[in-house]
Design an enzyme around this catalytic site. Structure first.
Site, mmCIF file in Angstrom:
data_model
loop_
_atom_site.group_PDB
_atom_site.id
_atom_site.type_symbol
_atom_site.label_atom_id
_atom_site.label_comp_id
_atom_site.label_asym_id
_atom_site.label_seq_id
_atom_site.Cartn_x
_atom_site.Cartn_y
_atom_site.Cartn_z
ATOM 1 N N GLY A 1 -0.253 0.663 -4.986
ATOM 2 C CA GLY A 1 -1.586 0.103 -4.785
ATOM 3 C C GLY A 1 -2.538 0.649 -5.822
ATOM 4 O O GLY A 1 -2.724 1.865 -5.900
ATOM 5 N N CYS B 1 0.841 -1.176 0.000
ATOM 6 C CA CYS B 1 0.000 0.000 0.000
ATOM 7 C C CYS B 1 0.887 1.241 0.000
ATOM 8 O O CYS B 1 2.098 1.156 0.194
ATOM 9 C CB CYS B 1 -0.899 0.056 1.235
ATOM 10 S SG CYS B 1 -1.968 -1.379 1.458
ATOM 11 N N ASN C 1 0.333 0.816 6.068
ATOM 12 C CA ASN C 1 1.087 0.113 5.036
ATOM 13 C C ASN C 1 1.863 -1.009 5.719
ATOM 14 O O ASN C 1 2.664 -0.752 6.608
ATOM 15 C CB ASN C 1 2.045 1.088 4.342
ATOM 16 C CG ASN C 1 3.016 0.389 3.413
ATOM 17 O OD1 ASN C 1 2.782 -0.739 2.987
ATOM 18 N ND2 ASN C 1 4.114 1.048 3.106
ATOM 19 N N GLY C 2 1.619 -2.243 5.319
ATOM 20 C CA GLY C 2 2.302 -3.370 5.923
ATOM 21 C C GLY C 2 1.341 -4.508 6.167
ATOM 22 O O GLY C 2 0.281 -4.598 5.538
ATOM 23 N N TYR D 1 12.481 -3.372 -6.516
ATOM 24 C CA TYR D 1 11.287 -3.292 -7.351
ATOM 25 C C TYR D 1 10.220 -2.331 -6.866
ATOM 26 O O TYR D 1 9.690 -1.549 -7.644
ATOM 27 C CB TYR D 1 10.687 -4.707 -7.472
ATOM 28 C CG TYR D 1 9.365 -4.777 -8.190
ATOM 29 C CD1 TYR D 1 9.261 -4.397 -9.527
ATOM 30 C CD2 TYR D 1 8.213 -5.232 -7.549
ATOM 31 C CE1 TYR D 1 8.042 -4.467 -10.199
ATOM 32 C CE2 TYR D 1 7.000 -5.312 -8.208
ATOM 33 C CZ TYR D 1 6.919 -4.929 -9.535
ATOM 34 O OH TYR D 1 5.724 -4.994 -10.196
#
Length: 494
Positions: free
Chosen positions: A51, A25, A130-131, A270
């Site tokens: 996301g 995210c 986020n996670g 990436y």
């Protein structure tokens, strides 16, 4: 059969993107500017790569209170119209772009779209995470048994319920209390009526940065999103740090036990945009260094070095510069491949990669080609790209991969196939080469990757500087929920 929702591109994800790990995210927040939601929308647009299924914004205005908007699809399609943005007034706002790594997927999951909001005795608060919480199932069972009513299937909602049950005096303290119960990885951006809050987990697995925009402040998953709003990058939020920002300024403290950082190394490979800065290093330059290391470790005689766009491009440039083999855009990406533009019939699904990528036949024909990609996950896309290159008349196809073999799933916010579906979990490098039917296949070594990101001595086996569990199987936080479902950790002696 058409997708259930106009933004549901899962039929493409299943066929085309089998070799790509899906990012978790992106989070963004701003305080102290007029129409903060507009800044957040711009920041989320810059974080769209993190996301693409859905996004949401919550704002606060002293007169209008808290306002929110949550939508499926791209930021540009949902948070650029005046009609929507006028419903999100105020000098304080946070936002979230989502790719689901837990919870439901599809049109029924609007309740899973963040930020989440809770009304507490001392006022409301919104949170964007986020996670991934690796003990979320255990926490959820405990909370439900104690009377909590969950509105979503997202692991992130546990944080709101833990905050609601805390006996601390104010929202930042309740958040600290809640996050001490949480295991896994988290970068959190949250807001109250007057505060913008940012927190990273003690290992700093997921990124979070701080910026200054005029007289206000911004928090973001990446520095590239600060650039788009004209904010000055100040610093990274440190692992285990909580910052609380008000009109009076910024306060920082460390509510968790200090630990050695284990930042996600795949952010360098990436996930992050190449124009972002991580750990004081340009992501683009790091990826170019990865390509150089790869060329040193695995040289091969060839005529062209071609990236698998777009994520393989910087590494391919580095490989070309180090090897002296010419770089060429042998594969062209269709930049407008987004939503479904035609009915996804079986014939269209079978086109797979060709909807996104096309071979530049005039460059490829008769050449020995090195294809540089960021990773191989299940191998499906790699096989299709190889076939396209051979169909275009290439004499040889050599794959060079800018990450070590992905042999273990990630449980810290990345959507990873089950281990048995990861090619490297069941095959050696030679077996993968035979499976892909290419002339050669080489991955960068884990030591080589560490050198490329600035660890000159390579990976210190006793104390790695990054989370590299997807390559090594060494998880810095025990994935308790997964183990309860039968996941087997790597034996200590392996």
């Amino acid at each position: 059969m058409p997708p259930a929702h106009p933004f549901d591109t899962s039929y493409l994800r299943d066929s085309d993107d089998g070799d790509k790990l899906k990012e978790e995210c992106g989070v963004f927040g701003v305080i102290g500017v007029a129409d903060a939601a507009n800044f957040v929308a711009l920041g989320l647009h810059a974080l769209q790569h993190r996301g693409q299924e859905a996004g949401g914004i919550v704002s606060h205005h002293p007169d209008a209170g808290f306002q929110s908007a949550r939508r499926f699809g791209y930021v540009r399609d949902n948070f650029t119209s005046q009609d929507v943005m006028e419903t999100l007034p105020g000098p304080l706002a946070i936002g979230h772009v989502r790719y689901s790594t837990s919870g439901n997927k599809g049109p029924t999951a609007i309740r899973d779209v963040q930020p989440f909001f809770g009304e507490f005795a001392m006022g409301g608060a919104a949170i964007a995470h986020n996670g991934n919480i690796t003990n979320a199932e255990a926490l959820r069972r405990e909370l439900i048994e104690r009377g909590s009513i969950f509105q979503s299937s997202s692991d992130s909602e546990c944080i709101i319920h833990l905050m609601a049950r805390s006996l601390q005096r104010n929202i930042p303290e309740r958040m600290e209390d809640a996050l001490r119960r949480v295991e896994g990885a988290f970068s959190v951006v949250a807001m109250t009526r007057t505060k913008l809050i940012g927190v990273r987990d003690p290992l700093g697995v997921r990124p979070l940065v701080l910026g200054k925009v005029g007289d206000g402040w911004a928090l973001s998953s990446e520095t590239c999103a600060l650039d788009i709003i004209g904010a000055e990058f100040v610093r990274e939020i440190e692992p285990g740090e909580m910052v609380v920002i008000t009109s009076k300024g910024l306060e920082s403290h460390f509510p968790f036990r200090r630990q050695a950082s284990r930042f996600c190394i795949f952010e360098h490979v990436y996930f992050s945009r190449p124009d972002s800065i991580l750990g004081g290093r340009s992501v683009y330059e790091t990826r170019e260094n990865i390509g150089r290391e790869l060329a040193k470790e695995s040289p091969v005689e060839a005529d062209l070095v071609c990236p698998v766009p777009d994520s393989g491009t910087p590494a391919a440039i580095g490989f070309s510069l180090e090897s002296g083999i010419p770089y060429a855009m042998g594969i062209i990406r269709n930049q407008y491949m987004g939503r479904t533009f035609i009915e996804p019939t079986e014939q269209i699904r079978n086109m797979g990669v060709r909807l996104k990528l096309n071979v530049n036949r005039a460059l490829i024909e008769g050449k020995r080609v090195i294809l540089v990609d960021d990773s191989v996950v299940r191998g499906t896309t790699s096989r299709k790209i190889k076939e396209m290159i051979l169909d275009a008349g290439a004499k040889e196809v050599h794959f060079r991969i800018a990450s070590p073999p992905t042999a273990w799933p990630c449980f810290y916010g990345v959507d990873t196939p089950q281990r048995e579906k990861l090619l490297a979990a069941t095959m050696s490098e030679d077996e993968m080469r035979e499976h892909l039917a290419v002339d050669s296949l080489k991955f960068i070594s884990l030591d080589g990757l560490y050198r490329a990101v600035g660890e000159t001595k390579g990976r210190d086996k006793s104390c790695p500087q990054y989370c590299d569990a997807c390559f090594s199987g060494e998880y810095p936080v025990t994935p308790a929920d997964q183990i309860s479902h039968g996941f087997e950790m790597k034996p200590a002696a392996e």
